[in-house]
Design an enzyme around this catalytic site. Structure first.
Site, PDB file in Angstrom:
ATOM      1  N   ASP A  61      -5.211  -7.366   5.538  1.00  0.00           N
ATOM      2  CA  ASP A  61      -6.446  -6.691   5.145  1.00  0.00           C
ATOM      3  C   ASP A  61      -7.477  -7.721   4.695  1.00  0.00           C
ATOM      4  O   ASP A  61      -8.626  -7.730   5.134  1.00  0.00           O
ATOM      5  CB  ASP A  61      -6.106  -5.708   4.003  1.00  0.00           C
ATOM      6  CG  ASP A  61      -7.256  -4.791   3.638  1.00  0.00           C
ATOM      7  OD1 ASP A  61      -8.227  -4.696   4.417  1.00  0.00           O
ATOM      8  OD2 ASP A  61      -7.174  -4.152   2.568  1.00  0.00           O
TER       9      ASP A  61
ATOM     10  N   TYR B 137       0.826  -1.213   0.000  1.00  0.00           N
ATOM     11  CA  TYR B 137       0.000   0.000   0.000  1.00  0.00           C
ATOM     12  C   TYR B 137       0.860   1.264   0.000  1.00  0.00           C
ATOM     13  O   TYR B 137       0.381   2.341  -0.316  1.00  0.00           O
ATOM     14  CB  TYR B 137      -0.943   0.028   1.217  1.00  0.00           C
ATOM     15  CG  TYR B 137      -2.026  -1.028   1.191  1.00  0.00           C
ATOM     16  CD1 TYR B 137      -2.048  -1.997   0.207  1.00  0.00           C
ATOM     17  CD2 TYR B 137      -3.026  -1.061   2.151  1.00  0.00           C
ATOM     18  CE1 TYR B 137      -3.027  -2.973   0.186  1.00  0.00           C
ATOM     19  CE2 TYR B 137      -4.009  -2.033   2.128  1.00  0.00           C
ATOM     20  CZ  TYR B 137      -4.008  -2.989   1.144  1.00  0.00           C
ATOM     21  OH  TYR B 137      -4.971  -3.956   1.127  1.00  0.00           O
TER      22      TYR B 137
ATOM     23  N   ASP C 104      -2.463 -18.006   1.196  1.00  0.00           N
ATOM     24  CA  ASP C 104      -3.636 -18.599   0.532  1.00  0.00           C
ATOM     25  C   ASP C 104      -4.150 -19.801   1.322  1.00  0.00           C
ATOM     26  O   ASP C 104      -5.359 -19.980   1.495  1.00  0.00           O
ATOM     27  CB  ASP C 104      -3.327 -18.954  -0.938  1.00  0.00           C
ATOM     28  CG  ASP C 104      -2.051 -19.777  -1.115  1.00  0.00           C
ATOM     29  OD1 ASP C 104      -1.306 -19.962  -0.137  1.00  0.00           O
ATOM     30  OD2 ASP C 104      -1.801 -20.224  -2.258  1.00  0.00           O
TER      31      ASP C 104
ATOM     32  N   LYS D  86       3.681 -15.259   1.522  1.00  0.00           N
ATOM     33  CA  LYS D  86       3.824 -16.091   0.321  1.00  0.00           C
ATOM     34  C   LYS D  86       5.317 -16.237   0.051  1.00  0.00           C
ATOM     35  O   LYS D  86       5.851 -15.722  -0.931  1.00  0.00           O
ATOM     36  CB  LYS D  86       3.098 -15.444  -0.860  1.00  0.00           C
ATOM     37  CG  LYS D  86       1.575 -15.539  -0.771  1.00  0.00           C
ATOM     38  CD  LYS D  86       1.025 -16.915  -1.119  1.00  0.00           C
ATOM     39  CE  LYS D  86       1.177 -17.187  -2.601  1.00  0.00           C
ATOM     40  NZ  LYS D  86       0.686 -18.564  -2.948  1.00  0.00           N
TER      41      LYS D  86
ATOM     42  N   ASP E 114     -10.964  -9.349   6.820  1.00  0.00           N
ATOM     43  CA  ASP E 114     -12.345  -9.289   6.321  1.00  0.00           C
ATOM     44  C   ASP E 114     -12.955 -10.688   6.318  1.00  0.00           C
ATOM     45  O   ASP E 114     -14.117 -10.877   6.672  1.00  0.00           O
ATOM     46  CB  ASP E 114     -12.391  -8.730   4.886  1.00  0.00           C
ATOM     47  CG  ASP E 114     -12.651  -7.227   4.858  1.00  0.00           C
ATOM     48  OD1 ASP E 114     -12.234  -6.546   5.820  1.00  0.00           O
ATOM     49  OD2 ASP E 114     -13.253  -6.737   3.884  1.00  0.00           O
TER      50      ASP E 114
HETATM   51  C1  IPM Z   1      -9.228  -1.429   6.080  1.00  0.00           C
HETATM   52  C2  IPM Z   1      -9.675  -0.814   4.795  1.00  0.00           C
HETATM   53  C3  IPM Z   1      -8.633   0.171   4.338  1.00  0.00           C
HETATM   54  C4  IPM Z   1      -7.367  -0.602   4.094  1.00  0.00           C
HETATM   55  C5  IPM Z   1      -9.010   0.994   3.116  1.00  0.00           C
HETATM   56  C6  IPM Z   1     -10.306   1.736   3.305  1.00  0.00           C
HETATM   57  C7  IPM Z   1      -7.897   1.942   2.730  1.00  0.00           C
HETATM   58  O1  IPM Z   1      -9.926  -1.806   3.864  1.00  0.00           O
HETATM   59  O2  IPM Z   1      -8.962  -0.695   7.043  1.00  0.00           O
HETATM   60  O3  IPM Z   1      -9.145  -2.650   6.156  1.00  0.00           O
HETATM   61  O4  IPM Z   1      -7.203  -1.204   3.032  1.00  0.00           O
HETATM   62  O5  IPM Z   1      -6.537  -0.630   4.981  1.00  0.00           O
HETATM   63 MG    MG Z   2      -9.974  -3.753   4.687  1.00  0.00          MG
END
Ligand code: IPM
Ligand code: MG
Length: 359
Positions: A253, A140, A229, A196, A257
């Site tokens: 990230d 990032y 993975d 990875k 999720d």
């Molecule tokens: C998170 C979000 C952020 C990230 C985005 C909104 C920049 O997905 O905090 O997980 O990728 O870190």
């Molecule tokens: Mg996120």
């Protein structure tokens, strides 16, 4: 604890951010009336007012605060805005400038919600994973990063994944320390480090450095490695095997999720981003701004309220208050309190009231 007044900078942000942080604020006023809460624009709403998603003034107030609680940023309204002015840019800048490199994302399944998970109840009952995501480096942030036009007229997008030994070691140390306080007898009872290393040099370095640091300072903690993975697969196959999951910015990230869905709803998950001692912690729900339900008063405030719980625990030195917030959320859920994301019909306010009732 010091007698100095502690300050919390509230950055409600966009979408459902203001709705859920308002409820977290009510809880804060109730459990810690001495806490000084200030509010500022952040994200799209800041862009609308000032032409930038994060002003220098707000950035410097953030550095002065004891902790920062954010709601959420972004939404389709700012889709056409150049990337360095987008709401998400504010998030990346504040993380980077505070250097809050360790992002703690607990995936905890409250007993009352075991049936609401996307997985079978028995797979998630008692689930309690701590994801430690590296937050201020990796793909990032790495340079070069751009979209370029090639001589043949094609366009090429470039992002750079990069990690130094220091960046890997400091976040890994956090994961090992957390694991020391979270004894388990599951398959991956200590730290499960994901990368990875089979295809990426940064992943190979990650594995080598984590292994070295472990041998030097944390050999009392169990360490396992897994390709990212495979870890994604393991999270839905046998999530209770995992205790502390360590990953870089990108994999962390994605895996966080995924883990959130094990707990019933992404509306449940808080996070804490921590740097070196003395740096204010940055706290935010894992969920986004949810533009589709913004303004309706139906968002689940639990992730924001649990983010406040983490503020109390990790930045303000008030674990007793943190424990009581956590317990109150559990009791409200046992009472049957449910917002729409959990299959119920309670409003944001009603859910917060159901929690406040136990505080
Ligand atoms: C998170 C979000 C952020 C990230 C985005 C909104 C920049 O997905 O905090 O997980 O990728 O870190
Ligand atoms: Mg996120």
């Amino acid at each position: 604890m010091t007698s100095k007044t502690q300050t919390l900078l509230l950055l409600p942000g966009d979408g459902i951010g203001p709705e859920v942080t308002e409820e977290a604020c009510r809880v804060a006023n109730h459990v810690a009336p001495d806490l000084q809460i200030e509010t500022a624009f952040f994200g799209g709403v800041s862009y609308d007012h000032f032409g930038t998603p994060l002003t220098d003034e707000v950035m410097s107030r953030a550095k002065q605060a004891d902790a920062i609680l954010m709601g959420a940023v972004g939404g389709p309204k700012w889709d056409g805005v150049p990337r360095d002015k987008r709401p998400e840019a504010a998030l990346l800048r504040i993380r980077k400038e505070l250097d809050v490199y360790a992002n703690l994302r607990p995936a905890f399944c409250f007993p009352a919600l075991a049936g609401a998970s996307a997985l079978k109840t028995e797979l998630v009952e008692g689930l309690d994973i701590m994801i430690v995501r590296e937050l201020t480096s990796g793909v990032y942030f790495g340079q070069p990063k751009h979209i370029e036009t090639l001589p043949n007229g094609e366009r090429r997008g470039v992002d750079t994944q990069s990690y130094t030994t220091g960046e890997i070691r400091r976040v890994a140390a956090r994961a090992f320390e957390l694991a020391r306080g979270r004894k388990r007898d599951s398959k991956f009872a200590g730290v499960l480090s994901c990368e990875k290393s089979n295809v990426m040099d940064s992943g190979l370095l990650w594995r080598e450095e984590v292994t070295k640091l472990h041998a030097e300072q944390y050999s009392d903690v169990k360490l396992d490695h897994m390709l990212a993975d495979a870890a994604a697969m393991h999270l839905v196959k046998a999530p209770k095997d995992i205790n502390v999951l360590l990953a870089d910015n990108l994999f962390g990230d994605i895996l966080s999720d995924e883990a959130s869905m094990l707990t019933g709803s992404i509306g449940m998950l808080p996070s804490a981003s921590l740097g070196e001692p003395g740096v204010p912690g940055l706290y935010e729900p894992v969920h986004g701004s949810a533009p589709d339900i913004a303004g309706k008063g139906i968002a689940n405030p639990i992730a924001a309220i649990l983010s406040l719980e983490m503020v109390m625990r990790w930045s303000l030195g008030r674990p007793d208050i943190a424990d009581s917030i956590f317990a109150a959320v559990g009791k409200a859920l046992e009472d049957g309190a449910r917002t729409a994301d959990l299959g119920g019909s309670m409003s944001t306010r009603q859910m917060a009231d159901a929690i406040l009732k136990h505080l």
